[in-house]
Design a protein around this motif. Structure first.
Motif, mmCIF file in Angstrom:
data_model
loop_
_atom_site.group_PDB
_atom_site.id
_atom_site.type_symbol
_atom_site.label_atom_id
_atom_site.label_comp_id
_atom_site.label_asym_id
_atom_site.label_seq_id
_atom_site.Cartn_x
_atom_site.Cartn_y
_atom_site.Cartn_z
ATOM 1 N N HIS A 223 -49.605 122.636 1.861
ATOM 2 C CA HIS A 223 -49.400 123.676 0.846
ATOM 3 C C HIS A 223 -48.294 124.630 1.303
ATOM 4 O O HIS A 223 -48.545 125.605 2.004
ATOM 5 N N GLN A 224 -47.073 124.340 0.890
ATOM 6 C CA GLN A 224 -45.940 125.201 1.207
ATOM 7 C C GLN A 224 -45.761 126.233 0.100
ATOM 8 O O GLN A 224 -45.947 125.938 -1.080
ATOM 9 N N MET A 225 -45.405 127.436 0.465
ATOM 10 C CA MET A 225 -45.205 128.496 -0.533
ATOM 11 C C MET A 225 -43.985 128.197 -1.406
ATOM 12 O O MET A 225 -43.975 128.482 -2.599
ATOM 13 N N ALA A 226 -42.928 127.637 -0.808
ATOM 14 C CA ALA A 226 -41.713 127.341 -1.562
ATOM 15 C C ALA A 226 -40.834 126.405 -0.742
ATOM 16 O O ALA A 226 -41.002 126.268 0.476
ATOM 17 N N TYR A 227 -39.900 125.751 -1.426
ATOM 18 C CA TYR A 227 -38.941 124.861 -0.767
ATOM 19 C C TYR A 227 -37.505 125.329 -1.036
ATOM 20 O O TYR A 227 -36.557 124.574 -0.865
ATOM 21 N N ILE A 228 -37.357 126.585 -1.422
ATOM 22 C CA ILE A 228 -36.066 127.078 -1.865
ATOM 23 C C ILE A 228 -35.005 127.029 -0.779
ATOM 24 O O ILE A 228 -33.813 126.869 -1.059
ATOM 25 N N THR A 229 -35.414 127.145 0.478
ATOM 26 C CA THR A 229 -34.438 127.160 1.566
ATOM 27 C C THR A 229 -33.945 125.771 1.938
ATOM 28 O O THR A 229 -32.987 125.643 2.687
ATOM 29 N N ILE A 231 -34.277 122.861 -0.574
ATOM 30 C CA ILE A 231 -34.299 121.937 -1.695
ATOM 31 C C ILE A 231 -32.928 121.326 -1.994
ATOM 32 O O ILE A 231 -32.827 120.210 -2.499
ATOM 33 N N HIS A 247 -52.570 130.979 3.848
ATOM 34 C CA HIS A 247 -51.914 131.790 2.814
ATOM 35 C C HIS A 247 -52.701 133.057 2.565
ATOM 36 O O HIS A 247 -53.914 133.083 2.696
#
Length: 247
Positions: A223-229, A231, A247
């Motif tokens: 469960h990752q918070m985001a992959y924005i860095t 993607i 979390h």
């Protein structure tokens, strides 16, 4: 428990995508969320290689099996289905037996959210759950039958058998050769195998997948918070898994 022993565990881990995806999303999980030890919402209890708050993992304590022998039979059976090897830990080291124990103590074991009235026909393979018995009752009977079968075949407790002898009994269950009441042994084995895989790959919140080692074997990020860095990075990303409790 296939007769084809040429399938490597590496191939198994590559091809059982349902274990890290579909099974985690449904099936057993959901019966014990919110379980509280001390009335304050958290409890520090031995789990895995150290201690953890309940927010990070379900407590390592039996909730369904009161008989240590029966719990050990369950443990040994799951280990034969998902054994430890050079690729990673097996069912016991992943706390799969505790995961199953906790689920049997909850709504999964009691079938409390399912229609459980008659008629109880034999049914076809496409008709789903047909037994009048709850999963808790099926597991109790199945564990007892494993012990009876071990005594009948080898004059020993299931827990004292060699691995190949355990496999012989489990294979007989898988083929439906063991007589059970209200359910087939093949159906019990299917429940046991599915529960073993779910315990190995579910979020540690539910008591299995100790230290997320099941996910690490699959390369599953959890469960990752985001992959924005990452993607837009064309390179393959190896991501350390993260669990709900973080979390």
């Amino acid at each position: 428990m296939s007769a084809d022993n040429n399938v490597s565990r590496r191939d198994f881990l590559k091809t059982t995508g349902i274990a890290a995806g579909t099974l985690v999303g449904g099936g057993l999980i959901g019966g014990l969320v919110g379980y509280n030890i001390n009335g304050k919402g958290t409890a520090t209890i031995e789990h895995g290689n150290g201690t953890t708050s309940e927010a990070a993992g379900s407590p390592k304590a039996k909730m369904f099996f009161m008989n240590e022998r029966d719990f050990k039979i369950l443990s040994n059976a799951t280990e034969r289905i998902f054994p430890k090897d050079d690729l990673g830990p097996g069912a016991i080291d992943l706390d799969v037996p505790y995961f199953i124990d906790h689920q049997l103590a909850g709504q999964y074991g009691s079938n409390s959210k399912e229609y459980m009235q008659g008629p109880f026909g034999e049914g076809s393979p496409t008709q789903g759950y047909q037994s009048r018995l709850t999963r808790a009752e099926i597991f109790k009977q199945g564990i007892a039958k494993m012990e009876t079968e071990a005594q009948s075949r080898f004059k020993k407790s299931f827990n004292d058998l060699e691995g190949k002898q355990m496999d012989e009994i489990l294979t007989a269950f898988q083929k439906g050769d063991i007589q059970m009441s209200g359910v087939t042994s093949a159906f019990f084995f299917a429940l046991l195998r599915a529960a073993t895989l779910e315990g190995a790959y579910s979020d540690p919140l539910y008591g299995g997948n100790r230290n997320m080692e099941g996910w690490r074997m699959k390369g599953f990020p959890g469960h990752q918070m985001a992959y924005i860095t990452m993607i837009e990075d064309p390179k393959f990303q190896k991501i350390e898994p993260n669990q709900l409790g973080n979390h």
